[in-house]
Design an enzyme around this catalytic site. Structure first.
Site: not given
Ligand code: AOF
Ligand code: ZN
Length: 370
Positions: A46, A159, A164, A263, A268
């Site tokens: 945004e 094998a 492998s 992997e 595991l």
């Molecule tokens: C993002 N990118 O475009 C939007 C996010 O670590 P921060 O402060 O950048 O916040 C990350 C959080 O913000 C992310 O976990 C999500 O919940 C919200 N939105 N995050 O990295 C974005 N719109």
């Molecule tokens: Zn945001």
């Protein structure tokens, strides 16, 4: 929203933050600005779209924002996007997926409280698809686990004499490297680390290293020798001697590993499958029959067909002579069933009290331990 989703896909699939796209539309529905998130610490989608508009002096009052993830309401690495949209005078916000992150959620309510019309759920399935590992990790506190298997048609990884190289062909191997470059971590068991001496780097077709190198994780008690390739060029190395898979996955979750690619080896893989801890399977299958030799997966504690570990096919791709089958844990295919599931490992699938008599050697698989 389709445009916002395709913008979001330009962001990195790895890293702690989600891939998000944003499109700003004028009252005639024409795009006036766009943005996407380029990774942790950089502007959110945004904010990037608002900056794009400002760089061209566009008045955003009365415009519509189309965002793939609910705008955040928190001060984290950057400021709250909900406030930035309110300040810009946006009138309508369309969202694909609500934000499950407890730290950031609340943006839709804040926008509505400011008189902005908000709709959520537009192309929600596509939005969930794009964010699948991230959403899973935020909802459960544990990384999304993709298990890679590279096998003969009869499910073998070597094998009878132990040789492998190479069961699958160069195209399958190249593909596997592109997946490595998209995940946060690659994990192997300590036995495999010792025997195979893998480098676990993400390499390009010409053998160079991709810019992003995942964290290299070794699970299990055996030590990683000083001269192991795992200590050479590539991502950082993390050795977790812990044997309880619940603890391991939670530890990785706390380190903000959203997506781990496992992997091998068979011990595991078997433990993860027996614990129902595999979210996605990447099965590279070669048209090769070995008839004998180690199998990719050992005893899962399945004694009758109704207990089989079943996955739902998502995609099938031909890679040279080989086939890549991508399948998801049944119940994970649709977002609505991707719920928090604490304690999932080792409890969902019926496990017999007695191990089956046919496989005593690789048979610690009934516990959620490696
Ligand atoms: C993002 N990118 O475009 C939007 C996010 O670590 P921060 O402060 O950048 O916040 C990350 C959080 O913000 C992310 O976990 C999500 O919940 C919200 N939105 N995050 O990295 C974005 N719109
Ligand atoms: Zn945001």
């Amino acid at each position: 929203m389709r445009r916002a989703l395709s913008l979001a896909a330009h962001g990195p699939a790895y890293g702690p933050n989600p891939r998000v796209g944003c499109v700003l539309l004028d009252s005639d529905g024409r795009t006036v600005a766009e943005g996407f998130h380029r990774g942790a610490g950089t502007p959110h989608a945004e904010a990037a779209a608002l900056a794009d508009a400002r760089s061209r002096d566009i008045d955003l009052r009365g415009t519509t924002a189309v965002v793939t993830l609910e705008p955040c309401a928190h001060h984290g690495r950057t400021g709250p996007c909900a406030d930035a949209l309110i300040e810009a005078g946006i009138a309508v916000v369309h969202v694909a997926v609500p934000d499950p992150n407890p730290l950031a959620t609340g943006g839709a309510d804040r926008l509505q409280a400011a008189g902005i019309e908000v709709t959520t759920g537009l192309l929600a399935d596509e939005g969930e698809d794009l964010l699948r590992p991230w959403l899973h990790a935020i909802r459960t506190g544990r990384p999304y686990v993709t298990l890679k298997l590279a096998t003969s048609l009869d499910g073998r990884v070597a094998a009878a004499d132990g040789t492998s190289r190479w069961i699958t062909g160069p195209q399958a191997r190249a593909h596997a490297h592109t997946i490595r470059a998209q995940v946060d971590a690659i994990a192997v068991g300590s036995g495999t680390a010792l025997i195979d001496d893998p480098s676990l780097t993400a390499r390009t077709a010409d053998g160079g290293l991709f810019e992003h190198q995942p964290l290299r994780v070794v699970l299990g008690r055996r030590t990683v020798p000083d001269d192991a390739r795992l200590r050479g060029p590539g991502g950082p190395l993390l050795h977790l001697p812990e044997r309880d898979l619940d603890v391991v996955l939670r530890e990785l979750g706390e380190r903000e590993v959203r997506h781990v690619l496992v992997e091998g080896g068979p011990t595991l893989a078997t433990a993860l499958l027996a614990a129902d801890a595999v979210d996605e399977l990447h099965a590279y299958i070669a048209p090769v029959l070995l008839g004998a030799g180690a199998t990719a997966v050992g005893d899962l504690g399945v004694t009758t067909i109704g207990e089989a570990a079943r996955f739902a096919t998502q995609d099938v791709t031909r890679l040279g002579d080989d086939v890549l089958l991508i399948a998801r844990r049944a119940g994970l295919a649709r977002a609505s069933t991707d719920q928090p599931d604490a304690g999932r490992t080792g409890v969902d699938r019926p496990v017999p009290q007695q191990p089956s008599s046919s496989s005593t050697s690789t048979n610690q698989s009934h516990q959620k331990e490696i």
